[in-house]
Design an enzyme around this catalytic site. Structure first.
Site, PDB file in Angstrom:
ATOM      1  N   ARG A   1       1.078  -1.146  -0.006  1.00  0.00           N
ATOM      2  CA  ARG A   1       0.040   0.075   0.114  1.00  0.00           C
ATOM      3  C   ARG A   1       0.970   1.200   0.010  1.00  0.00           C
ATOM      4  O   ARG A   1       1.463   1.430   1.007  1.00  0.00           O
ATOM      5  CB  ARG A   1      -0.783   0.056   1.234  1.00  0.00           C
ATOM      6  CG  ARG A   1      -1.652   1.229   1.374  1.00  0.00           C
ATOM      7  CD  ARG A   1      -2.540   1.230   2.727  1.00  0.00           C
ATOM      8  NE  ARG A   1      -3.768   0.244   2.021  1.00  0.00           N
ATOM      9  CZ  ARG A   1      -5.062   0.413   2.382  1.00  0.00           C
ATOM     10  NH1 ARG A   1      -5.400   1.517   3.540  1.00  0.00           N
ATOM     11  NH2 ARG A   1      -6.133   0.054   2.058  1.00  0.00           N
TER      12      ARG A   1
ATOM     13  N   HIS B   1      -7.562   0.615  -6.186  1.00  0.00           N
ATOM     14  CA  HIS B   1      -7.677  -0.254  -5.099  1.00  0.00           C
ATOM     15  C   HIS B   1      -8.363  -1.536  -5.648  1.00  0.00           C
ATOM     16  O   HIS B   1      -9.523  -1.928  -5.235  1.00  0.00           O
ATOM     17  CB  HIS B   1      -8.542   0.344  -4.139  1.00  0.00           C
ATOM     18  CG  HIS B   1      -8.282  -0.018  -2.613  1.00  0.00           C
ATOM     19  ND1 HIS B   1      -7.737  -1.209  -2.312  1.00  0.00           N
ATOM     20  CD2 HIS B   1      -9.036   0.174  -1.665  1.00  0.00           C
ATOM     21  CE1 HIS B   1      -7.969  -1.452  -1.068  1.00  0.00           C
ATOM     22  NE2 HIS B   1      -8.877  -0.737  -0.490  1.00  0.00           N
TER      23      HIS B   1
ATOM     24  N   GLN C   1     -10.077  -4.126  -3.303  1.00  0.00           N
ATOM     25  CA  GLN C   1     -11.417  -3.585  -2.663  1.00  0.00           C
ATOM     26  C   GLN C   1     -12.622  -3.844  -3.907  1.00  0.00           C
ATOM     27  O   GLN C   1     -13.753  -4.446  -3.515  1.00  0.00           O
ATOM     28  CB  GLN C   1     -11.333  -2.059  -2.559  1.00  0.00           C
ATOM     29  CG  GLN C   1     -12.682  -1.552  -2.025  1.00  0.00           C
ATOM     30  CD  GLN C   1     -13.001  -1.814  -0.749  1.00  0.00           C
ATOM     31  OE1 GLN C   1     -12.181  -1.618   0.163  1.00  0.00           O
ATOM     32  NE2 GLN C   1     -14.305  -2.216  -0.351  1.00  0.00           N
TER      33      GLN C   1
ATOM     34  N   ASP D   1     -17.276   6.802  -1.185  1.00  0.00           N
ATOM     35  CA  ASP D   1     -16.048   6.923  -0.330  1.00  0.00           C
ATOM     36  C   ASP D   1     -15.716   8.183   0.040  1.00  0.00           C
ATOM     37  O   ASP D   1     -16.338   9.080  -0.246  1.00  0.00           O
ATOM     38  CB  ASP D   1     -14.907   6.291  -1.209  1.00  0.00           C
ATOM     39  CG  ASP D   1     -13.624   6.320  -0.760  1.00  0.00           C
ATOM     40  OD1 ASP D   1     -13.623   5.961   0.711  1.00  0.00           O
ATOM     41  OD2 ASP D   1     -12.541   6.052  -1.388  1.00  0.00           O
TER      42      ASP D   1
ATOM     43  N   CYS E   1     -16.498   1.421   1.053  1.00  0.00           N
ATOM     44  CA  CYS E   1     -15.474   0.624   1.329  1.00  0.00           C
ATOM     45  C   CYS E   1     -15.000   1.063   2.886  1.00  0.00           C
ATOM     46  O   CYS E   1     -14.071   0.117   3.002  1.00  0.00           O
ATOM     47  CB  CYS E   1     -14.239   1.204   0.195  1.00  0.00           C
ATOM     48  SG  CYS E   1     -13.675   2.858   0.430  1.00  0.00           S
TER      49      CYS E   1
ATOM     50  N   ARG F   1     -13.798  -8.687   2.006  1.00  0.00           N
ATOM     51  CA  ARG F   1     -12.305  -8.304   1.562  1.00  0.00           C
ATOM     52  C   ARG F   1     -11.554  -9.611   1.956  1.00  0.00           C
ATOM     53  O   ARG F   1     -10.703 -10.139   1.259  1.00  0.00           O
ATOM     54  CB  ARG F   1     -11.956  -7.182   2.603  1.00  0.00           C
ATOM     55  CG  ARG F   1     -12.397  -5.728   2.276  1.00  0.00           C
ATOM     56  CD  ARG F   1     -11.872  -5.322   0.820  1.00  0.00           C
ATOM     57  NE  ARG F   1     -10.815  -5.186   0.684  1.00  0.00           N
ATOM     58  CZ  ARG F   1      -9.811  -4.498   0.973  1.00  0.00           C
ATOM     59  NH1 ARG F   1     -10.402  -3.261   1.598  1.00  0.00           N
ATOM     60  NH2 ARG F   1      -8.537  -4.508   0.583  1.00  0.00           N
TER      61      ARG F   1
END
Ligand code: CP
Ligand code: NVA
Length: 308
Positions: free
Chosen positions: A106, A133, A136, A227, A267, A295
């Site tokens: 990340r 992402h 996700q 988001d 998310c 996830r």
């Protein structure tokens, strides 16, 4: 018993690194893991986690997924390794490839992730960059598939910032034949180069729609998604963006414009009562916590395909 298939590409840096068939295979496998219908033993394979930004869901779901597969995880906190001192990525990637079997990274720039992948001799997974992402998006489409059975033809309306999460929804949605609508304030549209790539995939029947009108985007939608308005690294833009995103909150009024069985996704982490109301996060339409759980299942499936 469904078996994990080898993926065509070594790395998972972008949603476009998987084919539609591979995405559907991972979703099926994830469902099997979730229902405890498969058991895979990776015999102590090691996942290294390099996280330059904070994380709850991605970090923990990778750790638990790896444990459930009979593997182990090493949390390579950049602040306590030589990464913070500025050791070249080339050297870090080459060394870690001799200890670990896969890396999940990340970081900020996609180019940094690509640099790790260039020098690593083991697979590299995107655990979020400023651009994408992709893990996700896998969990998001699993959640949608669980709800509606079929993905093709569904309408997903993303209300908010054209950020990393929006970009991966656009890419993965294009692969799966989902109509993706993005409603964002002017100037906050998703990445231009990425949109052009998607238009190429769709050919002349593009299912991607970009607008500055949240009500229009929500009309008849099956899924409303949002988001945060300011992502990690944008903390100094927060005051300005909060003003510019006024009117882009998912609330009961916006939800009433969607299809009557519409579900709501986020998310997480969220700012309750900013991009989404407190009421909607906890409403009967919300699948936000199922989405967070997923996830773990999709990453277990992804790791099984990469490592077994
Ligand atoms: N959704 C997500 O990636 O959450 P974390 O930042 O907690 O990992
Ligand atoms: N867009 C958000 C997603 C966090 C999971 C960020 O990048 O901070």
């Amino acid at each position: 018993m469904l078996k994990p298939s080898k993926l065509a590409k070594n790395n998972f840096l972008s949603s476009l690194d998987l084919s539609a068939e591979e995405v559907l295979h991972i979703l099926d496998l994830a469902t099997n893991f979730k229902n405890k219908k498969i058991n895979i033993d990776l015999k102590n394979k090691v996942l290294g986690l390099i996280f330059d930004k904070s994380s709850t869901r991605t970090r923990v779901s990778f750790q638990v997924a790896m444990t459930r597969l009979g593997g182990t995880t090493i949390d390579l906190n950049p602040n306590t390794s030589q990464i913070v001192r500025g050791e070249p990525i080339k050297d870090t990637a080459k060394v870690l490839s001799r200890y670990c079997d896969v890396l999940a990274i990340r970081t900020f720039k996609q180019s940094v992730l690509e640099e790790y992948a260039k020098w690593a001799t083991i697979p590299v997974i995107n655990a979020l960059t400023d651009l994408e992402h992709p893990c996700q998006a896998l969990a998001d489409f699993l959640t949608i598939k669980e709800e509606f059975g079929e993905l093709k033809g569904k309408v997903l309306s993303y209300i908010g910032d054209g950020n990393n999460v929006a970009n991966s929804l656009i890419l993965c949605g294009a692969l799966l034949g989902v109509e993706v609508r993005i409603a964002c304030p002017k100037g906050y549209e998703p990445n231009h180069a990425l949109i052009n790539k998607v238009l190429e995939i769709y050919g002349n029947k593009s299912l991607l729609k970009i607008t500055n009108d949240p009500a229009m985007a929500s009309a008849g939608a099956d899924i409303l998604y949002t988001d945060v308005w300011s992502s990690m690294g944008e903390e100094n833009q927060k005051t300005q963006k909060d003003k510019e995103f006024y009117g882009f909150t998912i609330d009961s009024d916006l939800l009433s414009k969607a299809s009557k069985d519409a579900i709501v996704l986020h998310c997480l982490p969220a700012y309750r009562d900013k991009e989404i109301t407190d009421e909607i996060i906890d409403s009967k339409n919300s699948r936000i916590f199922e989405q967070a759980e997923n996830r773990m299942h999709v990453q277990q499936a992804l790791l099984a395909c990469i490592l077994s």
